[in-house]
Design an enzyme around this catalytic site. Structure first.
Site, PDB file in Angstrom:
ATOM      1  CG  HIS A   1      -1.751  -1.177   1.393  1.00 57.70           C
ATOM      2  ND1 HIS A   1      -2.654  -1.570   0.437  1.00 57.70           N
ATOM      3  CD2 HIS A   1      -1.824  -2.090   2.394  1.00 57.70           C
ATOM      4  CE1 HIS A   1      -3.268  -2.673   0.850  1.00 57.70           C
ATOM      5  NE2 HIS A   1      -2.772  -3.018   2.029  1.00 57.70           N
TER       6      HIS A   1
ATOM      7  CG  HIS B   1      -6.131  -5.951   1.481  1.00 60.20           C
ATOM      8  ND1 HIS B   1      -7.122  -5.356   2.224  1.00 60.20           N
ATOM      9  CD2 HIS B   1      -4.965  -5.707   2.111  1.00 60.20           C
ATOM     10  CE1 HIS B   1      -6.563  -4.782   3.282  1.00 60.20           C
ATOM     11  NE2 HIS B   1      -5.271  -4.972   3.238  1.00 60.20           N
TER      12      HIS B   1
END
Ligand SMILES: Nc1ncnc2c1ncn2[C@@H]1O[C@H](COP(=O)(O)OP(=O)(O)O)[C@@H](O)[C@H]1O
Ligand SMILES: Nc1ncnc2c1ncn2[C@@H]1O[C@H](COP(=O)(O)OP(=O)(O)O)[C@@H](O)[C@H]1O
Ligand SMILES: [Mg+2]
Ligand SMILES: [Mg+2]
Ligand SMILES: [Mg+2]
Ligand SMILES: [Mg+2]
Lengths: 211, 333, 333, 211
Positions: free
Chosen positions: B56, B219
Site C-alpha cells: 500500500h 487488497h
C-alpha cells in the site's frame, strides 16, 4: 498405557500438516483470491515451515511444550487473520496438555476442544459464518462422540476428518459473516472457505498419522 | 506476472533496505520490519504507531516522521503484521505519554493489534489505546459482516492525529482527535484492473476490457458490484454520492477532499477525477477546505482510484496544515 | 482502453482544471495551458520555464513553484506544446532578468521552443536562453540520430537550476548550472508494459508476458532491445552499467541517484530497484550524496522504471537541498 | 488566364487534405505507434480541423493569405514535430504567393518548392532520412518537370502525387536518421514513415482537386 499418544506421533502430525499445507499452498491461495486477498496459502505455508523448524530446533519433550511452540511460532510468523486464529488454536492445545508426560486419546480430544474454544474467543465466529470454525467444530464433536463410543483413536480421527471435510464442503453455499469474505455479502455464496479447507488438512494429517 | 522484484518472498525485506538507504533520517529495524523515527522515543510525546500489510506504499512506512507516525510495522504483502512487530514498535516509541495504535478494520489487523496490546500490557507499563478506522461505505456495517474496512481516512487520520501528538497533547486527547477523524470520514473506491500479489503470481481477480469493480477493497477484495466501465464523470458520481449520503455531508460542511490513486492509475487521471469530484461538491454546497490528490494508499499495481471526504472543523484544519516531514507527505518544514 | 477520463480530447484541459483546484497557490492559464507561479513575474529573478507533452505528470506542471519552475506549458498527451504557449509563458515569467527555457531533446520540443524563442526575440525584449537535456544513454548520440532523448536529468535540472534562479543568479549563471547538470547526468529506462495514448485507444506497443523493453523512451517509443524479463537485480545492472560506462562515473564520485517510476509500477518495487542500484554503486565506490525514489517523470500507466545518475559537486548538492515548494517536490518550506 | 489556379480551388485542396487526414487519422497514428509515439494522426487531424475552421472564418481573398492562415494555425495547434514542419511548409507557400491575385501553375509549383525549402531549414532532413521530406521532395521535382514538359496542371499534379506515393513507399526500407524514429536504429527499417504518408495525402488531395 499402550494407546497413549506419544509426543513423537504428535510431532509427526504437525509435520504432516505442514507438508499438506505446502502441497496445497497455491490451492489455498486460489480459494482466498475468490473471496479474500489471495494470501491464505502463502501465510499458512510460511507459518508451518517456521513452526516445524522451531520444534525441530527446540525438540520439545512434552505435548504441551510442542504445541505451545507451534502456536507461538504461528502467531509470530503468519499474521493476517489466520495467524492469531491458528496460533491461538495450538497455544490452547499446549495449555490443555500442560506438563503431562502421557497423552490419552481423551486428553487429545480435550486439547482439540480447548483449541476450538480459543478460536471462538479470538474470532467470535459462530456456526454457519463460513469460517474455519465450520470445519473445526464438527470435527471436535465427531472425535468426542467416537471416543465415547470407545472407538480406537485412529478410527475416531477418521470420523473427525470426515466431519471436517463435510464441514468444509458445507461452507460453499454459506454467506460469509466473518472475515474478509463477509465484505462480499451475497457474492461470497458458492465459494469454499480457505480456512475451513486448511482445517480439513489438519484433520487429514491427524487421521493419516494415527495409524 | 512481471514485476521489478527478485524472489517474491524477499520483496518486503529488500524494499525496507531500499527505503532505509533512501531515507537516512529514518531508522529501520529489519528483524521486526519496523520503520521508525530517528528521534524516537520522544519523552512526553504520545507515540503513534500503525502498520498493516505491505503493498500500500507510501502507507504506512512512508508516513513515519515529524508530525505523523512514530513507527510503522510492515507485514507481508496484504497480510497484517504480527503482534511481535507491534509490541516492538510500541516499546520503541513509548516516551512515557502512552502509545496510540492506528488500526485499519480488518479481522487480521484487529486481532494482531489486540494480541500486541495484551502483550504490551503484560510486558511493559506502556498505556496503549487503539483506534480502528472503518470508513469504507462500500461495505454495509452490520453484525452480518466484519464491519466496514479502514481505507482512505487512515491516511488523513495519521496526519491529523500525528500533528496533535506533535503538540504534546495527551493520549486521551490524541485518541479523541483520531476517533473524531474516523467518525467524520467516509470513502469508496473503484478498480479498473486487478492487482497481482507477488507470491500468488496471478491477478487476484479478473476484469473484462469494459468492466470495473465498484467498491473494491485495497487488497483486491472484490467489491460491491461489477459494472460496465464508465466515464470519469459517471464514476465520480458513483463514488461520491454514497459517501455524501452516508455521513451525511450537507450544504455548508467543510471537508478535506482526498482523491487517492490505487497504484496503476496515472496522476493526470487523478486530476481529471478530482475535477469531477470537486464539481459534484460545489453543486451540493460542500466546501473544500483542503485537498489531497495522488497515490497515497495503493494496492500494488491496481488501476483505479478512491475518494475520501472528511468533514473538518478549524482544529482539524490547523492540525492538517501543521508541518509534516515524511517521505510520503511533507510541508512546512 | 480503461481510463478515468471523459472524452480523450478533453483530458489535458480537465486535468488542468483539477490541478488548479487542488493547488490554489499556483495559477493556470487555461487558454494557453500554462501552469505558473502565483507571484510571477519576480523582478530581478531569472524566469525558468519548461514544458512538453502531457502524460508525464508530475513533470512539468507539478514542478512549478518556489525554488523550481516559474511556468510549465502542457502539450497534448506525448505531443510537444506549441510556440504560442511558450511565448505566453515567457512573457508571464520575465522579470527583467531573462528567461531560461528547459527543453527535452526531441525534434518536436526543440523546434517548437526554437520558434517560440524566435517569436520572443521579435515580440519582446526578453532575453531567452535554451538548455536542451539529452541524458538517455539508450540512444546512441550520433549524426545518424536526432540525438539522445532528454529524460530523468530534466527533473534534477529543474530543481537545481530553479534553486540557482531563486538565489537571483544571473541568466548566464543559471544556464551554466543547467548545462553542467545535463553534462554530468545520464539515464536509462526499462518498460514492463506499454502505455496507451487516450486518443490512440490502444497500447503503443505489445510486450509478451515474459518480455521487457530495455531503453524505452518516455513516450513509449520502442527502446534499444527487447529482452526476456529479468529480476530486479539483473535489470538494475542492465540500466546502471551503461550509465556508469558512459559518463564515465568513477570511484569516489558523488552522485544524486534517482530511481524513477514510469507510472504503473508500485512504489514498493521502486524501493527494491533502488536497493539494487545502491548496491551496484557501493561496489564501485560511487558515493550516493542524495537520492530520489518515486514516479516523477511518468509515461501514463506504463510499468517500468528508469535510473538517473548525476555527478554532483558541493554547489549542486546545496542547490538540491535548497527549499522547494511544488506539488511534485517539496522540502524545507 | 484561364488555367490560373483560383483561391477557391486552393481552399478546396486544403479542405480535401483535411478530409483525407481525418479519414486516415487512426492509420497515421498506427504508423506512428510502430516507430514513434502514436500521435501523428491525432496531431494532424487536430491541426487541419482548426485550419479549415480558421480559413472559413477569415475567408482569405488571396492564396497568400490562405496559406499563411493555414500555416499559422498548424503551428499554433499541432505541436510535436509535425506542427512546426507542416506549419512552416504552408507559411512558406503563403509567403511565396505574397499578395498576388492570380496564381499560375508555375507560381503554384514555386510555392510548393518554397514550402519544401522551409521544411528543410526547420528540420535539416536530407534525402533518405526517412521523413516527410522523402515524399515531398520527389513530388515537387515531378511537378516542376511535368510543367516544364507543358503538361496541364491536373496531369502534372497526378505525376506529383504518384511521385509522393513512390517516395512514401520508399521510406519503408529506410533506416531513420531524423525524428523519433531515429532512436530505433535498425528497428526503424521495414516501417513506413507517418509524415511521408501524410505528404502523400496532401498530394492526393491536390491531384483530386485539380480536375
Ligand atoms: N472471525 C473469524 N473467526 C474464525 N475464522 C476466521 C475469522 N475471520 C477469518 N477467519 C478465517 O481466516 C481465513 C482467512 O485467512 P487469511 O487469508 O490467512 O487471513 P486474511 O483474511 O487476513 O488475509 C478465512 O478463510 C476464515 O476461515
Ligand atoms: N527533422 C525532421 N525533418 C523532417 N521531418 C521530420 C523530422 N523529424 C520528424 N519528421 C517527420 O515528423 C513525423 C512525426 O510527426 P509527429 O508524430 O506528429 O511528431 P512527434 O514525432 O513529435 O510525435 C515523422 O514521421 C517525420 O516524417
Ligand atoms: Mg487472505
Ligand atoms: Mg491477508
Ligand atoms: Mg509526439
Ligand atoms: Mg508522434
Amino acid at each position: 498405557m499402550e494407546d497413549d499418544v506419544t509426543t513423537a506421533a504428535l510431532l509427526a502430525w504437525v509435520r504432516r500438516f505442514a507438508d499438506l499445507v505446502a502441497a496445497n499452498r497455491d490451492y489455498l491461495t486460489q480459494l482466498d483470491s475468490a473471496i479474500g486477498d489471495a494470501d491464505h496459502g502463502t501465510n499458512m505455508d510460511r507459518g508451518m515451515r517456521a513452526a516445524v523448524a522451531a520444534v525441530e530446533e527446540a525438540a520439545p519433550a512434552t505435548a504441551g511444550a510442542l504445541f505451545t511452540k507451534v502456536g507461538m511460532t504461528l502467531v509470530s510468523t503468519v499474521g493476517g487473520a489466520s495467524g492469531p486464529l491458528f496460533g491461538t488454536f495450538f497455544l490452547r492445545m499446549g495449555t490443555s496438555f500442560g506438563g503431562a508426560e502421557a497423552v490419552s486419546p481423551k486428553d487429545f480430544a480435550a486439547a482439540l476442544h480447548a483449541g476450538l474454544d480459543g478460536v471462538v474467543q479470538r474470532g467470535k465466529a459462530e456456526a454457519g459464518d463460513k469460517t474455519m470454525y465450520d470445519a473445526l467444530a464438527p470435527a471436535v464433536t465427531a472425535l468426542e462422540q467416537a471416543l465415547d463410543e470407545a472407538l480406537p483413536l485412529p478410527a475416531a480421527l477418521a470420523k473427525a476428518h470426515a466431519a471436517a471435510v463435510a464441514g468444509r464442503d458445507a461452507t460453499i453455499p454459506l454467506l460469509a459473516r466473518k472475515g474478509r469474505a463477509s465484505y462480499l455479502g451475497q457474492r461470497s455464496v458458492g465459494h469454499q472457505d480457505p480456512g475451513a479447507t486448511t482445517v480439513a488438512l489438519l484433520l487429514e494429517a491427524a487421521a493419516g498419522t494415527a495409524t | 506476472m512481471k514485476k521489478l522484484i527478485n524472489d517474491p518472498a524477499d520483496v518486503v525485506a529488500e524494499a525496507l533496505q531500499g527505503f532505509e538507504a533512501a531515507h537516512p533520517d529514518l531508522q529501520v529495524d529489519h528483524h521486526n520490519k519496523i520503520i521508525y523515527r530517528g528521534d524516537a522515543p520522544r519523552s512526553g510525546k504520545v507515540g503513534l504507531i500503525s502498520g498493516g500489510g505491505s503493498g500500500h506504499e507510501p502507507m504506512h512506512g512512508g508516513f513515519v516522521g515529524l508530525g505523523m507516525l512514530d513507527a510503522a510495522c510492515a507485514g507481508e504483502i496484504f497480510t497484517s503484521p504480527v503482534p511481535d512487530q507491534m509490541l516492538a514498535a510500541t516499546k520503541l516509541v513509548d516516551g512515557g505519554a502512552g502509545v496510540l495504535h492506528v488500526v485499519k478494520n480488518y479481522t487480521g489487523d484487529v486481532m494482531n493489534f489486540e494480541m500486541a496490546a495484551e502483550l504490551a500490557a503484560a510486558e511493559t507499563g506502556a498505556r496503549v489505546v487503539s483506534v480502528v478506522t472503518n470508513d469504507d461505505v462500500a461495505v454495509q456495517d452490520s453484525t452480518w459482516t466484519a464491519g466496514r474496512r479502514g481505507v482512505g481516512v487512515t491516511v488523513l487520520l495519521e496526519k491529523i492525529a500525528g500533528a496533535a501528538a506533535e503538540q504534546n497533547r495527551s493520549l486521551d486527547e490524541v485518541a479523541d482527535v483520531a476517533r473524531t477523524v474516523n467518525a467524520n470520514g467516509r470513502s469508496m473506491g473503484v478498480a479498473l484492473t486487478s492487482c497481482t500479489v507477488p507470491a500468488a503470481g496471478k491477478p487476484t481477480f479478473e476484469l473484462g476490457e469494459r468492466e470495473m469493480e465498484l467498491g473494491v477493497g485495497i487488497h483486491g477484495e472484490p467489491g460491491r458490484q461489477r459494472l460496465p466501465m464508465g466515464t470519469a464523470r459517471e464514476i465520480a458520481a458513483l463514488l461520491v454520492e454514497p459517501i455524501l449520503a452516508d455521513l451525511p455531508f450537507s450544504r455548508g460542511d467543510n471537508v478535506i477532499a482526498f482523491v487517492n490513486g490505487m497504484g496503476g492509475t496515472p496522476l493526470i487521471e487523478l486530476y481529471v477525477m478530482y475535477n469531477e469530484v470537486r464539481q459534484i461538491l460545489n453543486g451540493r454546497g460542500v466546501q473544500i477546505a483542503r485537498s489531497l490528490v495522488g497515490p497515497y494508499m495503493t494496492s500494488l499495481e491496481m488501476a483505479g482510484a478512491s475518494v475520501t471526504l472528511l468533514k473538518v472543523d478549524d482544529d482539524m484544519v490547523s492540525l492538517w496544515d501543521a508541518p509534516v516531514r515524511t517521505p510520503g507527505l511533507r510541508w512546512g518544514i
